[in-house]
Motif scaffolding. Structure first.
Motif: not given
Length: 216
Positions: A21-22, A59, A91, A205-206, A209
């Motif tokens: 992730p960014h 992200d 986000k 975050v993963h 997403s």
């Protein structure tokens, strides 16, 4: 000729890099470089963020420590504050120390504007001045046992809504909390060698997403 093992390793590394992730780190104040290093060690692609336009590529975002009123002055330029509020609604965002103040729904002593993303009330500098800084080992709900926590002019979370999950406490007050895809810590996890808090955020975050929507 490149050895087969090397080719396979490079391919695997490239795939992992593409899937990482960014995550940006707001680079106004605080030790944002250490946050970036912690993110990289936790499997993310970090970048330093200084403009609202940079949010479009991310992200997720970390709001580091510093001085929350100074950070607000910077964010009130170029519509950055409003852009950040929209981003945080959509986000994952992780706020540490001053970053936690910016995320809080209510800020006390004195009151000030905030993003009002996280349903907590905080008191600024509640644990004292710089000389009252402390490194403590606290129990946590994170796997792996007690957690090292570094407090520097830390705010205190004085109340949290039932929807806010408390992951660690100090003297009966929350110091690490999560609500949906938002995390806040009143300490500085970037100053510890323990990467579990950053790993928690990267994993969140993963999950966000893959889900394709904001967790309830």
């Amino acid at each position: 000729m490149i050895p087969i093992e090397s080719t396979q390793s490079n391919t695997g590394d490239e795939l992992a890099h593409r899937n990482a992730p960014h995550i940006g780190v707001l680079a106004i104040q605080g030790d944002y470089e250490r946050h970036a290093a912690a993110l990289e060690e936790s499997g993310a692609q970090p970048s330093l963020v200084k403009t609202p336009e940079a949010l479009a590529e991310l992200d997720a975002l970390i709001l580091p420590g510093g001085e929350s009123t100074t950070m607000l002055k910077f964010l009130n330029r170029n519509n950055f504050f409003e852009a950040l509020k929209v981003f945080a609604q959509q986000k994952p965002v992780f706020g540490t120390c001053a970053g936690a103040i910016l995320l809080a729904k209510e800020v006390r002593k004195p009151s000030q504007s905030s993003l009002s993303i996280l349903d907590i009330a905080v008191e600024r500098n509640a644990y004292g001045a710089q000389r009252d800084s402390a490194i403590l080992t606290l129990d946590t709900k994170l796997p792996g046992g007690p957690l090292e926590t570094v407090f520097i002019r830390a705010p205190r979370i004085v109340s949290a809504a039932p929807e806010v999950e408390i992951l660690a406490e100090r003297e009966g007050f929350p110091v690490l909390v999560r609500q949906g895809h938002t995390i806040a810590a009143t300490f500085h996890p970037e100053l510890s060698a323990d990467r579990r808090v950053h790993q928690l955020f990267v994993d969140l975050v993963h999950a966000n997403s893959h889900a394709g929507h904001r967790p309830e």
